[in-house]
Design an enzyme around this catalytic site. Structure first.
Site, PDB file in Angstrom:
ATOM      1  N   SER A   1     -48.859 -21.993 -45.371  1.00 15.62           N
ATOM      2  CA  SER A   1     -49.485 -21.308 -46.496  1.00 15.62           C
ATOM      3  C   SER A   1     -49.059 -21.962 -47.813  1.00 15.62           C
ATOM      4  O   SER A   1     -49.320 -23.148 -48.016  1.00 15.62           O
ATOM      5  CB  SER A   1     -49.127 -19.819 -46.450  1.00 15.62           C
ATOM      6  OG  SER A   1     -49.935 -19.082 -47.349  1.00 15.62           O
TER       7      SER A   1
ATOM      8  N   ASP B   1     -58.864 -16.310 -41.530  1.00 13.32           N
ATOM      9  CA  ASP B   1     -57.992 -16.632 -42.655  1.00 13.32           C
ATOM     10  C   ASP B   1     -58.841 -17.081 -43.836  1.00 13.32           C
ATOM     11  O   ASP B   1     -59.655 -17.997 -43.695  1.00 13.32           O
ATOM     12  CB  ASP B   1     -57.030 -17.749 -42.245  1.00 13.32           C
ATOM     13  CG  ASP B   1     -56.005 -18.094 -43.311  1.00 13.32           C
ATOM     14  OD1 ASP B   1     -56.074 -17.538 -44.428  1.00 13.32           O
ATOM     15  OD2 ASP B   1     -55.126 -18.933 -43.026  1.00 13.32           O
TER      16      ASP B   1
ATOM     17  N   HIS C   1     -53.928 -15.559 -40.594  1.00 18.42           N
ATOM     18  CA  HIS C   1     -52.982 -16.188 -41.510  1.00 18.42           C
ATOM     19  C   HIS C   1     -51.569 -15.686 -41.210  1.00 18.42           C
ATOM     20  O   HIS C   1     -51.353 -14.519 -40.912  1.00 18.42           O
ATOM     21  CB  HIS C   1     -53.365 -15.821 -42.951  1.00 18.42           C
ATOM     22  CG  HIS C   1     -52.558 -16.540 -43.974  1.00 18.42           C
ATOM     23  ND1 HIS C   1     -52.895 -17.781 -44.444  1.00 18.42           N
ATOM     24  CD2 HIS C   1     -51.415 -16.199 -44.626  1.00 18.42           C
ATOM     25  CE1 HIS C   1     -52.013 -18.178 -45.339  1.00 18.42           C
ATOM     26  NE2 HIS C   1     -51.092 -17.224 -45.455  1.00 18.42           N
TER      27      HIS C   1
END
Length: 324
Positions: free
Chosen positions: A169, A264, A294
């Site tokens: 991320s 995501d 995610h």
């Protein structure tokens, strides 16, 4: 295809008490919300969700002291079967959390498992967070920590000539940026970048952001609010290559493994970055994990794809670094 049952159950329960997600808070409330989330993931029984430290590694905490005197906490994972004097390849790991939350502990299962499966030392970095330390502090911290590890390779028992960067991320963004900084600043040499559902662009809009606007773990509201927390300067910062690596030049970057998740908002970021690297002549492998959400590397107990993703990452790292 619907989400796996265990993922749906987890998310249904989690969002009942995570009523104030850190990345959706104003600047003066972010830290309190982030600390509350961290405590919830440290509760008894949470290991069934977030996983546990791989028993095949030894773990020690250390400090990387940067040139300006900043002391960053690091956590070092070393395969227990490796001879104590052997210099192993090393992977720098940068955790996620939208540049405003998260910590090294949330990567514990992933970092320790990569170390064990790939036969490498993994060094997780506790970089400073926004809004207290806005851009460019997080990427500069991560690059400086990478330099520090290379310079202290003998003390850490690692081979600085076999070095990779990894992150998920926001950490995937930071890993991509560190690879750029190392190229632009003449080192250290990086053999591989492992980018897990990375955010790579603060400027453009992507179909997956609307398609998965209300997906578990990360929502479009998070993406919309984070720039105001991460950037405290002018709007042009958002398009700088060290903030939005998709907007930079990609020639002479190290090969990449890019993983994304079906559900995501950032899914198409990874796809776009893989295409940009390939266009620049950089080898890039992209895998999109079906039925994954995610943050899956921090949720191995509720996202079945996490273990498959681990196997792929460990194999790529072994191949790129010549690890055992």
């Amino acid at each position: 295809m619907p989400l796996p049952l265990r993922t749906r159950v987890f998310w249904g329960l989690y969002r009942t008490f995570d009523v104030a997600p850190a990345m959706q808070q104003p600047a003066d409330k972010v830290r309190k919300a982030a600390d509350r989330r961290a405590k919830s993931l440290a509760l008894p029984g949470s290991r069934f969700i977030v996983g546990r430290t791989d028993p095949r590694v030894t773990v020690r905490d250390d400090t990387a002291t940067l040139p300006d005197g900043t002391a960053l906490p690091i956590r070092v994972y070393r395969p227990g079967a490796a001879p104590s004097g052997e210099r192993l390849p090393v992977v720098l790991n940068f955790h996620g959390g939208g540049w405003v939350s998260g910590n090294m502990r949330q990567s514990e299962w992933w970092a320790s498992s990569v170390a064990a499966e790939a036969g490498v030392v993994v060094v997780s970095v506790g970089y400073r967070l926004a809004p207290e330390h806005p851009y460019p502090s997080p990427p500069e911290d991560c690059y400086a920590a990478t330099v520090w590890v290379a310079e202290h390779a003998a003390d850490l028992g690692v081979d600085a000539e076999r070095l990779a960067v990894m992150g998920d991320s926001a950490g995937g963004n930071l890993a991509a940026v560190v690879a750029m900084m190392a190229r632009d600043r003449s080192g250290p040499a990086i053999a591989l970048q492992v980018l897990l559902y990375p955010s790579v662009d603060f400027v453009g809009d992507y179909p997956s952001e609307d398609e998965n606007a209300h997906a578990p773990v990360l929502a479009k509201k998070d993406l919309d609010n984070v720039p105001d927390l991460y950037f405290h300067g002018t709007d042009h910062e958002r398009g700088e290559p060290y903030a939005s690596p998709l907007r930079g030049t990609h020639e002479n970057l190290p090969p990449a493994l890019i993983q994304t998740a079906q559900y995501d908002p950032l899914r198409d970021h990874g796809l776009a970055y893989a295409a940009a690297l390939r266009e620049a002549g950089v080898a890039a492998r992209h895998t999109n994990y079906v039925n994954a959400v995610h943050g899956y590397i921090s949720l191995p107990g509720v996202v079945p794809a996490a273990r498959q993703a681990l196997g792929e990452a460990a194999a790529e790292i072994r191949s790129a670094l010549g690890a055992g």
